[in-house]
Enzyme design. Structure first.
Site, PDB file in Angstrom:
ATOM      1  N   SER A   9       0.854  -1.167   0.081  1.00 28.99           N
ATOM      2  CA  SER A   9       0.169  -0.009   0.042  1.00 28.99           C
ATOM      3  C   SER A   9       0.793   1.124   0.047  1.00 28.99           C
ATOM      4  O   SER A   9       1.919   1.409   0.930  1.00 28.99           O
ATOM      5  CB  SER A   9      -0.667   0.080   1.235  1.00 28.99           C
ATOM      6  OG  SER A   9      -1.796   0.976   1.276  1.00 28.99           O
ATOM      7  N   LYS A  40      -1.115  -0.710  -4.475  1.00 28.89           N
ATOM      8  CA  LYS A  40      -2.232  -0.044  -4.299  1.00 28.89           C
ATOM      9  C   LYS A  40      -1.924   1.365  -4.012  1.00 28.89           C
ATOM     10  O   LYS A  40      -0.890   1.643  -3.168  1.00 28.89           O
ATOM     11  CB  LYS A  40      -2.833  -0.749  -2.914  1.00 28.89           C
ATOM     12  CG  LYS A  40      -3.790   0.021  -2.145  1.00 28.89           C
ATOM     13  CD  LYS A  40      -4.441  -0.991  -1.200  1.00 28.89           C
ATOM     14  CE  LYS A  40      -4.948  -0.287   0.393  1.00 28.89           C
ATOM     15  NZ  LYS A  40      -5.586  -1.046   1.151  1.00 28.89           N
ATOM     16  N   LEU A  41      -2.587   2.164  -4.464  1.00 27.70           N
ATOM     17  CA  LEU A  41      -2.337   3.726  -4.252  1.00 27.70           C
ATOM     18  C   LEU A  41      -3.389   4.323  -3.385  1.00 27.70           C
ATOM     19  O   LEU A  41      -4.507   4.026  -3.899  1.00 27.70           O
ATOM     20  CB  LEU A  41      -2.267   4.442  -5.787  1.00 27.70           C
ATOM     21  CG  LEU A  41      -1.236   3.862  -6.541  1.00 27.70           C
ATOM     22  CD1 LEU A  41      -1.223   4.723  -8.053  1.00 27.70           C
ATOM     23  CD2 LEU A  41       0.223   4.027  -6.087  1.00 27.70           C
ATOM     24  N   LYS A  42      -3.202   5.123  -2.376  1.00 26.11           N
ATOM     25  CA  LYS A  42      -4.243   5.709  -1.480  1.00 26.11           C
ATOM     26  C   LYS A  42      -4.581   6.967  -2.544  1.00 26.11           C
ATOM     27  O   LYS A  42      -3.712   7.675  -3.171  1.00 26.11           O
ATOM     28  CB  LYS A  42      -3.567   5.979  -0.265  1.00 26.11           C
ATOM     29  CG  LYS A  42      -3.271   5.114   0.620  1.00 26.11           C
ATOM     30  CD  LYS A  42      -4.623   4.443   1.137  1.00 26.11           C
ATOM     31  CE  LYS A  42      -4.359   3.372   2.304  1.00 26.11           C
ATOM     32  NZ  LYS A  42      -5.513   2.861   2.667  1.00 26.11           N
ATOM     33  N   ASP A  63      -7.379   2.860  -3.124  1.00 24.95           N
ATOM     34  CA  ASP A  63      -8.055   2.930  -1.856  1.00 24.95           C
ATOM     35  C   ASP A  63      -8.286   4.174  -1.590  1.00 24.95           C
ATOM     36  O   ASP A  63      -7.212   5.040  -1.276  1.00 24.95           O
ATOM     37  CB  ASP A  63      -7.292   2.147  -0.660  1.00 24.95           C
ATOM     38  CG  ASP A  63      -8.005   1.916   0.457  1.00 24.95           C
ATOM     39  OD1 ASP A  63      -7.493   1.307   1.517  1.00 24.95           O
ATOM     40  OD2 ASP A  63      -9.098   2.440   0.566  1.00 24.95           O
ATOM     41  N   ASN A 116     -10.606   5.143   1.171  1.00 29.10           N
ATOM     42  CA  ASN A 116     -10.771   5.154   2.585  1.00 29.10           C
ATOM     43  C   ASN A 116     -11.950   6.168   2.702  1.00 29.10           C
ATOM     44  O   ASN A 116     -11.856   7.211   3.348  1.00 29.10           O
ATOM     45  CB  ASN A 116      -9.787   5.603   3.477  1.00 29.10           C
ATOM     46  CG  ASN A 116      -8.588   4.559   3.555  1.00 29.10           C
ATOM     47  OD1 ASN A 116      -7.532   4.598   2.873  1.00 29.10           O
ATOM     48  ND2 ASN A 116      -9.049   3.643   4.398  1.00 29.10           N
ATOM     49  N   GLU A 133     -11.154   0.531  -4.053  1.00 27.24           N
ATOM     50  CA  GLU A 133     -11.455   0.115  -2.601  1.00 27.24           C
ATOM     51  C   GLU A 133     -12.050   1.331  -1.902  1.00 27.24           C
ATOM     52  O   GLU A 133     -11.817   2.567  -1.954  1.00 27.24           O
ATOM     53  CB  GLU A 133     -10.066  -0.149  -1.728  1.00 27.24           C
ATOM     54  CG  GLU A 133     -10.271  -0.828  -0.431  1.00 27.24           C
ATOM     55  CD  GLU A 133      -8.997  -1.243   0.244  1.00 27.24           C
ATOM     56  OE1 GLU A 133      -8.110  -1.249  -0.590  1.00 27.24           O
ATOM     57  OE2 GLU A 133      -8.976  -1.234   1.327  1.00 27.24           O
ATOM     58  N   ASP A 175     -14.082  -2.256   2.134  1.00 30.47           N
ATOM     59  CA  ASP A 175     -13.146  -2.633   3.236  1.00 30.47           C
ATOM     60  C   ASP A 175     -13.839  -2.075   4.370  1.00 30.47           C
ATOM     61  O   ASP A 175     -14.631  -2.881   5.509  1.00 30.47           O
ATOM     62  CB  ASP A 175     -11.698  -1.632   3.000  1.00 30.47           C
ATOM     63  CG  ASP A 175     -10.966  -1.587   4.546  1.00 30.47           C
ATOM     64  OD1 ASP A 175      -9.632  -1.191   4.123  1.00 30.47           O
ATOM     65  OD2 ASP A 175     -11.246  -2.114   5.369  1.00 30.47           O
ATOM     66  N   LYS A 232     -10.288  -7.983   6.776  1.00 27.96           N
ATOM     67  CA  LYS A 232      -9.270  -7.534   7.918  1.00 27.96           C
ATOM     68  C   LYS A 232      -9.922  -8.063   9.115  1.00 27.96           C
ATOM     69  O   LYS A 232     -10.984  -7.728   9.785  1.00 27.96           O
ATOM     70  CB  LYS A 232      -9.468  -6.037   8.110  1.00 27.96           C
ATOM     71  CG  LYS A 232      -8.755  -5.340   7.041  1.00 27.96           C
ATOM     72  CD  LYS A 232      -8.598  -3.880   7.128  1.00 27.96           C
ATOM     73  CE  LYS A 232      -7.725  -3.051   6.133  1.00 27.96           C
ATOM     74  NZ  LYS A 232      -8.277  -1.439   6.425  1.00 27.96           N
ATOM     75  N   GLY A 287      -4.459  -4.782   5.755  1.00 26.88           N
ATOM     76  CA  GLY A 287      -3.575  -4.492   6.694  1.00 26.88           C
ATOM     77  C   GLY A 287      -3.903  -3.379   7.412  1.00 26.88           C
ATOM     78  O   GLY A 287      -4.651  -2.503   7.077  1.00 26.88           O
TER      79      GLY A 287
HETATM   80  C1  LIG Z   1      -3.455   3.807   8.554  1.00 29.11           C
HETATM   81  S1  LIG Z   1      -4.242   3.276   7.191  1.00 29.11           S
HETATM   82  C2  LIG Z   1      -4.775   1.597   7.402  1.00 29.11           C
HETATM   83  C3  LIG Z   1      -6.165   1.105   6.759  1.00 29.11           C
HETATM   84  C4  LIG Z   1      -5.637   1.006   5.348  1.00 29.11           C
HETATM   85  N1  LIG Z   1      -4.592  -0.072   5.263  1.00 29.11           N
HETATM   86  C5  LIG Z   1      -3.732   0.004   4.147  1.00 29.11           C
HETATM   87  O1  LIG Z   1      -3.581   0.671   3.296  1.00 29.11           O
HETATM   88  C6  LIG Z   1      -2.659  -1.174   4.066  1.00 29.11           C
HETATM   89  C7  LIG Z   1      -1.607  -0.917   5.450  1.00 29.11           C
HETATM   90  C8  LIG Z   1      -0.594  -2.340   5.515  1.00 29.11           C
HETATM   91  O2  LIG Z   1       0.092  -2.223   4.505  1.00 29.11           O
HETATM   92  O3  LIG Z   1      -0.756  -2.780   6.615  1.00 29.11           O
HETATM   93  C9  LIG Z   1      -6.668   0.318   4.489  1.00 29.11           C
HETATM   94  O4  LIG Z   1      -7.625   1.293   4.422  1.00 29.11           O
HETATM   95  O5  LIG Z   1      -6.634  -0.576   3.663  1.00 29.11           O
HETATM   96 MG   LIG Z   2      -8.754   0.080   2.633  1.00 26.17          MG
END
Ligand SMILES: CSCC[C@@H](NC(=O)CCC(=O)O)C(=O)O
Ligand SMILES: [Mg+2]
Length: 368
Positions: free
Chosen positions: A136, A162-164, A189, A191, A214, A239, A263, A291
């Site tokens: 990520s 995976k790109l935020k 992703d 969020n 995502e 998610d 998760k 994660g």
């Molecule tokens: C602090 S962001 C935690 C939630 C985020 N997690 C990730 O992007 C992967 C983080 C990891 O590599 O554990 C998600 O929404 O999927």
């Molecule tokens: Mg996510």
């Protein structure tokens, strides 16, 4: 299995680099570990994945510690047999707090399986001895910085990027990565950063052939995700919305999701995580393990979960050095883009006492 007590241990884990998402920037993890100790001296570990602030979900680490102290540990200590499956009954009476519950349940499950000599992977029904690793990548200050980070991860062997994303940082970064690195496995992703009004904008991601998008919309907007899925070609992956196996079944039935990020902390533990996996598999919906920047303790259990048959996409189960200079367990190291599934009893890893002591900020013993 009789439990004599639980240790709550807080550890401060600095991140190797800031991790920025649509809801904030993480510079370090304030992690709560739970250690269950049984009458015959066995022990089990669980990691609470709640962040320091309630920004990913409503839980936060101080609150989780309080729920564990006041409600979850007393519930377990009052059981004649501290079996994790039996503990689900009193836990179900306590509303919410899945991350707190997951940490206690995993400590019990780890202890139970160590006593039985059974690896968690075997107990869950794993079919692989190694799992493909994705990574990520946070929101960056510039596209050149993003491209440099992605190049580094690809060079390390990660099999999926995976790109935020967030409004203002979405189409252009995705375009830049696609144009620079070609047809790598790529997903995004958000969020929960968008609304249904952004549908036409999010459809601009379709030409980039992403694996999935995502959680674009708020976690409680199932109808919105179903409508968005009718307006964009990129598969929707939920998610934050998937808080239980029932929530997964509902989202699938309503057409709100065609891929699911599993998760354990979000759904109350590995027992429910396996049910989410099974519901998705029964509906032909692919899953992968997400994660929460876990240490090697949570990471070990996640890698075991990622070895289940329905986990057909690389997860966010990255190597330990993605986040930490020094893990509290032996580090998870990428090998040809994969992580080996632990083969020892229970979660199959032990925290290194010296590493743990180095990062411990507080401990508390809770007994009958
Ligand atoms: C602090 S962001 C935690 C939630 C985020 N997690 C990730 O992007 C992967 C983080 C990891 O590599 O554990 C998600 O929404 O999927
Ligand atoms: Mg996510």
């Amino acid at each position: 299995m009789k439990v004599t007590g639980f240790e709550l241990r807080r550890i401060a884990m600095p991140l190797v680099s800031p991790f920025r998402t649509s809801f904030g920037v993480e510079h370090d993890r304030d992690v709560l570990l739970v250690r269950a100790v049984t009458e015959d001296g066995a022990e089990g570990w669980g990691e609470c994945v709640a962040m320091s602030e309630p920004l990913y979900s409503s839980e936060y680490v101080d609150g989780a510690a309080e729920v564990i102290r006041r409600f979850l540990v007393p519930a377990v200590l009052s059981l004649p047999d501290a079996d994790p499956y039996l503990a689900e009954v009193p836990f179900a009476k306590i509303k919410g707090h899945p991350m707190a519950k997951a940490a206690v349940q995993t400590a019990l499950l780890d202890a139970k399986l160590r006593i039985a000599g059974t690896p968690l992977a075997a107990h869950l029904g794993a079919v692989r001895d190694r799992v493909p690793a994705g990574v990520s990548v946070g929101i960056m200050d510039s596209i050149p910085e993003l491209l440099e980070a992605v190049e580094g991860y690809l060079a390390e062997g990660y099999l999926r990027i995976k790109l935020k994303i967030q409004p203002g940082w979405d189409v252009e970064p995705v375009r830049a990565v696609r144009e620079r690195f070609g047809d790598i496995l790529l997903q995004v992703d958000a969020n929960t950063a968008y609304t249904l009004a952004d549908a036409r904008h999010l459809a601009k991601l379709d030409p980039f052939e992403l694996l999935l998008m995502e959680q674009p919309l708020p976690e409680d907007d199932i109808r919105g995700h179903a409508e968005l899925a009718r307006q964009v070609r990129t598969p929707i992956c939920l998610d934050e919305s998937i808080t239980s196996a029932r929530a997964a079944a509902d989202a699938i039935a309503l057409g709100a999701t065609s891929v699911v990020n599993i998760k354990p902390g979000r759904v109350g533990g590995y027992l429910e995580a396996r049910r989410v996996h099974d519901v998705c598999a029964a509906n032909g919906v692919p899953v992968w393990v997400g994660g929460m920047l876990e240490t090697g303790i949570g990471r070990a259990a996640n890698v075991a979960l990622a070895a289940l048959p329905g986990c057909v996409l690389p997860g966010d189960t990255s190597a330990s050095d993605r986040y930490f200079r020094r893990d509290v367990t032996a580090p998870f190291v990428l090998a040809e883009g994969h992580l080996a599934v632990p083969t020892g009893p229970g979660i199959g890893v032990e925290p290194d006492p010296d590493a743990l002591a180095e990062v411990t900020t507080a401990t508390q013993w809770l007994a009958r």
